[in-house]
Design an enzyme around this catalytic site. Structure first.
Site, short mmCIF file in Angstrom:
data_model
loop_
_atom_site.label_atom_id
_atom_site.label_comp_id
_atom_site.label_asym_id
_atom_site.label_seq_id
_atom_site.Cartn_x
_atom_site.Cartn_y
_atom_site.Cartn_z
CB SER A 162 -1.31 0.42 -2.04
OG SER A 162 -0.27 0.51 -1.10
CG HIS A 170 4.09 -1.71 -1.75
ND1 HIS A 170 4.71 -0.95 -0.78
CD2 HIS A 170 3.18 -0.89 -2.33
CE1 HIS A 170 4.19 0.27 -0.77
NE2 HIS A 170 3.27 0.33 -1.72
#
Length: 538
Positions: free
Chosen positions: A336, A450
């Site tokens: 990410s 997340h």
């Protein structure tokens, strides 16, 4: 009985309160009603759209042609015209507060009369009648508290193409709120977002694996909406949809042929440490040998759905599908971006340099107050390495040199300077991800996404994204979030309830270095602990 109310007079009073003609409520105050014909052709475009808005919002069941006229007209407006219509929708069709006040007065009057009842059979009968009246009034209050635009929004959602129009409308509303934080606009956004959450529930969405065989119109949208790692050409697109890759999208029947959100997955033997190896690995890992599903991009196609967490449900559905279809895959992780890191670091450096200048100019007069907010951004060894890497330091402190260096992305072209910056940037990035909070949640938006879904911070990777955008946003650093299937619910609950961030031992090493740095900064004669150190230990 008190207040001169007999059971019989109470019953008469209740009947009077409940009678529809006894105390008439004023009708909802609408904006001036235009004739329900076609608008004046000479009227400004926004006025014509407001005409159709009034016609739709005033009707119990708006005609489809009216809703179509509003939709077509709204789409044709420029930015100024759309904002005029949004203000009208938020203000002119808000909650009818005059009617609410009247109903509340009636409600309190009946409640007071019922509370003054006495004992006996007639009194009990009066109380039952009062209770029935209050229930009816509460129902009327709930209906009155519903904004007048509610029926219009619901009718538009049921109209073909209406859901997409509402997404466009909310995107315009969010942009307007960025400049005009008016209560009526906030209320409209809150109500519309709440309705969109209901209309876009996971039960109403379809999960579809996007492949090279899908219609060209759909593939064009994937290229257009990819927000994390732009798709360069058809070869790049074909690679992302080919062997060792997966792409899944959430679709709604009201917006056919266009995903609301989509996620890209790479199948690898191990957790990838750079986006280069994900996008350009040749040949790709044979799927039979893959043990890691790496989520490397998730993109929303509708700005108007901001704040509606479709990604959470998409991620869980994709994990379930991969577990079923590919039992050899045991690791579910992400690679990410860290979009807010460099912005945070530049602001942190600027504030510390400013504090140091203030202390220097004003001597010791503010030492006690300002030292509470002062911290040593760099470790001594890090500061020395930066000084050694920069030939012309001009007597500047390490934090000033770091600030100057990060103003451009040219530092990545120098091996010596890049090596000097690796240690402080990796350490500060770990702190940013795991310790920097806003309202108890991670400051970084991707990290918050997340972590609230039940992931942990597994690893940060140096020079994982060497694109211009990657260097500007995060100094080229990317992060792996790991989804341990057995801990997802536990981690999600502890994060949402306590703000607890779970991380691996490798990340904890960077955080411990930061605590040592903070302790080293403390004045040996001062037993107090600065607030920033408390945040490190939190």
């Amino acid at each position: 009985m008190t207040r001169n109310h007999t059971p019989k007079s109470l019953a008469v009073l209740l009947r009077a309160r409940m009678h529809p003609d006894a105390i008439p409520s004023p009708p909802p105050q609408l904006s001036p009603t235009p004739p329900l014909t076609d608008p004046d052709p000479a009227a400004p475009p926004a006025a014509s759209v407001r005409h159709w808005l009034h016609a739709a919002a005033s009707a119990a069941s708006p005609a489809p042609s009216t809703l179509d006229s509003f939709s077509d007209g709204y789409r044709s407006l420029d930015r100024v015209g759309r904002r005029e219509v949004l203000r009208s929708l938020a203000i002119d069709y808000d909650v009818p507060r005059a009617r609410v006040r009247d109903l509340m007065r009636q409600y309190m009057s009946v409640a007071s009369a019922a509370a003054a009842g006495g004992d006996g059979a007639e009194a009990e009968e009066g109380k039952e009648g009062a209770a029935a009246a209050l229930y009816r009034m509460e129902r009327g209050l709930r209906e009155a508290l519903r904004p007048r635009y509610a029926g219009f929004l619901e009718a538009m959602n049921a109209q073909p193409g209406g859901l997409k129009l509402l997404a466009v409308l909310r995107a315009d509303l969010l942009a307007l709120l960025g400049e005009e934080n008016a209560p009526a606009l906030r209320a409209l956004d809150s109500y519309l977002k709440e309705k969109l959450v209901t209309w876009l529930s996971p039960a109403a969405l379809t999960l579809h694996q996007i492949t090279w065989d899908d219609p060209a119109s759909l593939l064009e949208k994937i290229v257009a909406y990819e927000a994390v790692h732009p798709i360069r050409n058809l070869i790049d697109l074909k690679r992302r949809l080919g062997v060792g890759r997966r792409c899944f999208g959430y679709f709604h029947p009201a917006i056919p042929g266009e995903p609301l959100i989509f996620i890209e997955v790479a199948l690898h033997k191990d957790m990838a440490a750079s986006i280069q190896e994900v996008l350009w690995d040749e040949p790709p890992t044979p799927e039979s040998e893959a043990s890691c599903a790496l989520f490397y991009s998730i993109s929303s196609t509708q700005p108007g759905l901001s704040g509606i967490n479709l990604g959470k449900f998409l991620l869980k559905r994709v994990i379930d599908m991969l577990r079923r279809d590919m039992p050899s895959v045991q690791i579910y992780a992400t690679l990410s971006p860290i979009p807010g890191f460099m912005q945070w670091l530049r602001a942190k450096l600027a504030s510390q340099i400013k504090l140091a200048e203030t202390e220097s100019q004003e001597g010791n007069s503010l030492e006690g107050a300002s030292s509470t907010f002062r911290e040593s951004i760099l470790l001594p060894d890090e500061e020395k390495m930066i000084h050694d890497a920069i030939e012309q330091a001009h007597g500047k402190q390490g934090s000033e040199l770091l600030q100057d260096t990060l103003k451009t992305t040219q530092w990545v072209k120098s091996e010596k300077l890049s090596a000097a910056l690796k240690s402080p940037l990796m350490r500060l990035c770990a702190r940013y991800l795991a310790r920097e909070k806003i309202r108890g949640k991670a400051l970084d938006a991707v990290a918050n996404f997340h972590l609230q879904n039940g992931a942990m911070i597994e690893r940060i990777n140096w020079m994982a994204d060497q694109s211009e955008k990657g260097i500007q946003q995060s100094g080229g650093i990317m992060v792996n979030y790991l989804y341990r299937l057995e801990n997802i619910e536990e981690y999600a609950l502890s994060y949402s309830g306590k703000g607890l961030v779970h991380s691996s031992p490798s990340l904890s090493q960077y955080l411990e270095q930061g605590i040592i740095s903070a302790i080293g900064y403390l004045d040996q004669e001062d037993d107090s602990v600065p607030s920033f150190l408390c945040s490190l230990w939190a």
